[in-house]
Design a protein around this motif. Structure first.
Motif, PDB file in Angstrom:
ATOM      1  N   ALA A 170       0.816  -1.209   0.000  1.00 51.89           N
ATOM      2  CA  ALA A 170       0.000   0.000   0.000  1.00 51.89           C
ATOM      3  C   ALA A 170       0.851   1.260   0.000  1.00 51.89           C
ATOM      4  CB  ALA A 170      -0.935  -0.005   1.211  1.00 51.89           C
ATOM      5  N   GLN A 171       2.044   1.182   0.604  1.00 55.59           N
ATOM      6  CA  GLN A 171       2.908   2.355   0.678  1.00 55.59           C
ATOM      7  C   GLN A 171       3.702   2.586  -0.601  1.00 55.59           C
ATOM      8  OE1 GLN A 171       3.906   2.545   5.473  1.00 55.59           O
ATOM      9  NE2 GLN A 171       5.375   1.572   4.106  1.00 55.59           N
ATOM     10  N   ALA A 172       3.915   1.531  -1.371  1.00 57.01           N
ATOM     11  CA  ALA A 172       4.812   1.594  -2.526  1.00 57.01           C
ATOM     12  C   ALA A 172       4.498   2.730  -3.505  1.00 57.01           C
ATOM     13  CB  ALA A 172       4.816   0.250  -3.251  1.00 57.01           C
ATOM     14  N   PRO A 173       3.219   2.995  -3.869  1.00 59.71           N
ATOM     15  CA  PRO A 173       2.948   4.051  -4.853  1.00 59.71           C
ATOM     16  C   PRO A 173       3.167   5.465  -4.334  1.00 59.71           C
ATOM     17  CG  PRO A 173       1.107   2.492  -4.656  1.00 59.71           C
ATOM     18  CD  PRO A 173       1.991   2.276  -3.489  1.00 59.71           C
ATOM     19  N   ASN A 174       3.457   5.594  -3.052  1.00 59.74           N
ATOM     20  CA  ASN A 174       3.561   6.921  -2.440  1.00 59.74           C
ATOM     21  C   ASN A 174       4.948   7.244  -1.911  1.00 59.74           C
ATOM     22  OD1 ASN A 174       0.744   7.625  -2.741  1.00 59.74           O
ATOM     23  ND2 ASN A 174       0.323   6.115  -1.150  1.00 59.74           N
ATOM     24  N   VAL A 175       5.943   6.424  -2.238  1.00 60.71           N
ATOM     25  CA  VAL A 175       7.302   6.627  -1.722  1.00 60.71           C
ATOM     26  C   VAL A 175       8.262   6.843  -2.897  1.00 60.71           C
ATOM     27  CG1 VAL A 175       9.179   5.665  -0.359  1.00 60.71           C
ATOM     28  CG2 VAL A 175       6.808   5.171   0.280  1.00 60.71           C
ATOM     29  N   PHE A 176       8.912   7.992  -2.921  1.00 66.05           N
ATOM     30  CA  PHE A 176       9.799   8.355  -4.023  1.00 66.05           C
ATOM     31  C   PHE A 176      11.065   9.009  -3.476  1.00 66.05           C
ATOM     32  CE2 PHE A 176       5.342   9.115  -5.042  1.00 66.05           C
ATOM     33  CZ  PHE A 176       5.135   8.303  -6.140  1.00 66.05           C
ATOM     34  N   ALA A 177      12.050   9.126  -4.341  1.00 70.58           N
ATOM     35  CA  ALA A 177      13.238   9.914  -4.005  1.00 70.58           C
ATOM     36  C   ALA A 177      13.737  10.624  -5.257  1.00 70.58           C
ATOM     37  CB  ALA A 177      14.344   9.040  -3.424  1.00 70.58           C
ATOM     38  N   TYR A 193      17.565  10.594  -9.899  1.00 75.24           N
ATOM     39  CA  TYR A 193      18.664  11.323  -9.272  1.00 75.24           C
ATOM     40  C   TYR A 193      19.229  12.321 -10.275  1.00 75.24           C
ATOM     41  CZ  TYR A 193      21.930   8.638 -12.141  1.00 75.24           C
ATOM     42  OH  TYR A 193      22.599   8.095 -13.207  1.00 75.24           O
ATOM     43  N   VAL A 194      19.985  13.286  -9.748  1.00 75.21           N
ATOM     44  CA  VAL A 194      20.689  14.268 -10.572  1.00 75.21           C
ATOM     45  C   VAL A 194      22.108  14.378 -10.035  1.00 75.21           C
ATOM     46  CG1 VAL A 194      20.820  16.676 -11.303  1.00 75.21           C
ATOM     47  CG2 VAL A 194      18.576  15.564 -11.078  1.00 75.21           C
ATOM     48  N   THR A 195      23.093  14.019 -10.865  1.00 71.34           N
ATOM     49  CA  THR A 195      24.504  14.122 -10.482  1.00 71.34           C
ATOM     50  C   THR A 195      25.276  14.831 -11.585  1.00 71.34           C
ATOM     51  OG1 THR A 195      24.460  12.093  -9.141  1.00 71.34           O
ATOM     52  CG2 THR A 195      26.614  12.871  -9.885  1.00 71.34           C
ATOM     53  N   SER A 196      25.979  15.872 -11.216  1.00 68.61           N
ATOM     54  CA  SER A 196      26.743  16.662 -12.178  1.00 68.61           C
ATOM     55  C   SER A 196      28.009  15.943 -12.618  1.00 68.61           C
ATOM     56  CB  SER A 196      27.110  18.009 -11.553  1.00 68.61           C
ATOM     57  OG  SER A 196      28.080  18.683 -12.318  1.00 68.61           O
ATOM     58  N   SER A 197      28.348  16.084 -13.880  1.00 65.10           N
ATOM     59  CA  SER A 197      29.590  15.505 -14.400  1.00 65.10           C
ATOM     60  C   SER A 197      30.818  16.213 -13.824  1.00 65.10           C
ATOM     61  CB  SER A 197      29.611  15.592 -15.932  1.00 65.10           C
ATOM     62  OG  SER A 197      29.474  16.938 -16.359  1.00 65.10           O
ATOM     63  N   ALA A 198      30.624  17.409 -13.262  1.00 58.78           N
ATOM     64  CA  ALA A 198      31.725  18.159 -12.657  1.00 58.78           C
ATOM     65  C   ALA A 198      31.815  17.957 -11.154  1.00 58.78           C
ATOM     66  CB  ALA A 198      31.571  19.645 -12.971  1.00 58.78           C
ATOM     67  N   VAL A 247      13.868  20.306  -9.202  1.00 58.12           N
ATOM     68  CA  VAL A 247      12.523  20.788  -8.845  1.00 58.12           C
ATOM     69  C   VAL A 247      11.468  20.107  -9.714  1.00 58.12           C
ATOM     70  CG1 VAL A 247      11.004  22.796  -8.779  1.00 58.12           C
ATOM     71  CG2 VAL A 247      13.365  22.994  -7.974  1.00 58.12           C
ATOM     72  N   ARG A 248      11.730  19.945 -10.994  1.00 56.91           N
ATOM     73  CA  ARG A 248      10.767  19.282 -11.880  1.00 56.91           C
ATOM     74  C   ARG A 248      10.517  17.841 -11.452  1.00 56.91           C
ATOM     75  NH1 ARG A 248      12.647  21.522 -17.846  1.00 56.91           N
ATOM     76  NH2 ARG A 248      11.060  23.165 -18.019  1.00 56.91           N
ATOM     77  N   GLU A 249      11.571  17.141 -11.062  1.00 65.37           N
ATOM     78  CA  GLU A 249      11.417  15.743 -10.652  1.00 65.37           C
ATOM     79  C   GLU A 249      10.639  15.638  -9.341  1.00 65.37           C
ATOM     80  OE1 GLU A 249      11.881  13.220 -12.395  1.00 65.37           O
ATOM     81  OE2 GLU A 249      13.142  13.957 -14.004  1.00 65.37           O
ATOM     82  N   ILE A 250      10.850  16.584  -8.437  1.00 61.87           N
ATOM     83  CA  ILE A 250      10.060  16.615  -7.204  1.00 61.87           C
ATOM     84  C   ILE A 250       8.597  16.849  -7.544  1.00 61.87           C
ATOM     85  CG2 ILE A 250       9.614  17.886  -5.061  1.00 61.87           C
ATOM     86  CD1 ILE A 250      12.648  18.539  -5.014  1.00 61.87           C
ATOM     87  N   ASP A 251       8.349  17.833  -8.406  1.00 62.31           N
ATOM     88  CA  ASP A 251       6.981  18.184  -8.797  1.00 62.31           C
ATOM     89  C   ASP A 251       6.279  17.003  -9.470  1.00 62.31           C
ATOM     90  OD1 ASP A 251       4.861  20.325  -9.443  1.00 62.31           O
ATOM     91  OD2 ASP A 251       5.356  19.524 -11.430  1.00 62.31           O
ATOM     92  N   ARG A 252       6.989  16.280 -10.341  1.00 65.55           N
ATOM     93  CA  ARG A 252       6.402  15.133 -11.046  1.00 65.55           C
ATOM     94  C   ARG A 252       5.877  14.081 -10.082  1.00 65.55           C
ATOM     95  NH1 ARG A 252      10.264  12.120 -14.541  1.00 65.55           N
ATOM     96  NH2 ARG A 252       8.422  10.829 -14.778  1.00 65.55           N
TER      97      ARG A 252
END
Length: 260
Positions: A170-177, A193-198, A247-252
């Motif tokens: 029941a929790q699976a559809p509501n847990v993200f990172a 995730y977002v990781t910079s090449s620098a 921010v876009r990934e959080i919003d999605r």
């Protein structure tokens, strides 16, 4: 000392208790990286909140911190390597839920869950019980839970997600990172995730350990942060592409997305 870490996490849960009075549908929780003080973690969460709001998202969000205390750079670094060891094949029992991005939610029995929590909190993540308690409070309030871990926080978040999804379908559809500067070898289902090449910190770790590939280019900014790893100075800088991507990934993953 490590014995202080669960206490600090508990204190933070009380400090953040006011968020449960809100009517938000999405809980955004910042999970700090190594060598961060309590004040550092709070400041990063506030910057994250401001950036989300500035982009026109965040309506109905509540914010909090899942804090893991620092015991100094070298002690924290040693803990990172112990946590990375949990990702290896020799502990595949804990990671059996991850199979090419597929997962069977609810596979973990209560007894097995308690065993994993006890073992992991003793050996590599002393704050795990308090983090899970904090997350479950949000899930019990029918909120979507979006973790935003930075650096070492990604290793904490992966373990927590594994437990939360594994213990309850029941929790699976509501847990993200939405991981930032991730040193992890994998993401949990429906997360990113977002990781910079620098990012020199993650780049150095990648030489000796399995780490997710970089997926965004931001260039070298030595006067902001020579290592290119700072959450506030690099990844949350509104003049760089990572900030909007995060921010876009959080919003999605929120209850009511608004960004395109």
């Amino acid at each position: 000392m490590r014995l202080l870490k669960p206490l600090m996490s508990t204190l933070l849960a009380f400090a953040s208790a006011s968020v449960f009075a809100a009517n938000g549908e999405t809980a955004v929780v910042f999970v700090n990286g190594m060598n961060n003080t309590f004040d550092d973690a709070i400041a990063s969460m506030q910057v994250l909140k401001q950036r989300v709001s500035a982009r026109g998202a965040g309506k109905g969000y509540v914010y909090g911190n899942a804090y893991n205390a620092t015991n100094g750079f070298f002690s924290d670094l040693y803990q990172v390597f112990k946590q990375k060891g949990q990702e290896g094949e020799k502990v595949s029992g804990f990671w059996q839920m991850v199979d090419g991005g597929n997962v069977t939610p609810g596979w973990m029995s209560t007894a097995l869950r308690d065993k994993y929590v006890a073992t992991l909190s003793k050996e590599v993540t002393p704050e795990l019980p308090e983090h899970l308690k904090f997350y479950r409070q949000h899930l019990s309030a029918n909120r979507k839970l979006v973790l935003v871990p930075h650096s070492q926080g990604n290793l904490y978040a992966n373990i927590s997600q594994n437990i939360l999804i594994g213990e309850s379908a029941a929790q699976a559809p509501n847990v993200f990172a939405v991981g930032v500067a991730s040193p992890a070898a994998r993401t949990m289902p429906n997360s990113t995730y977002v990781t910079s090449s620098a990012d020199a910190v993650i780049g150095a770790l990648r030489i000796i350990k399995s780490v997710l590939p970089s997926n965004i280019s931001q260039g070298f900014h030595p006067f902001k942060d020579f290592l290119g790893h700072s959450f506030t100075k690099i990844y949350m800088d509104s003049s760089m592409p990572a900030e909007l991507a995060i921010v876009r990934e959080i919003d999605r993953r929120s209850a009511a997305p608004v960004l395109r």
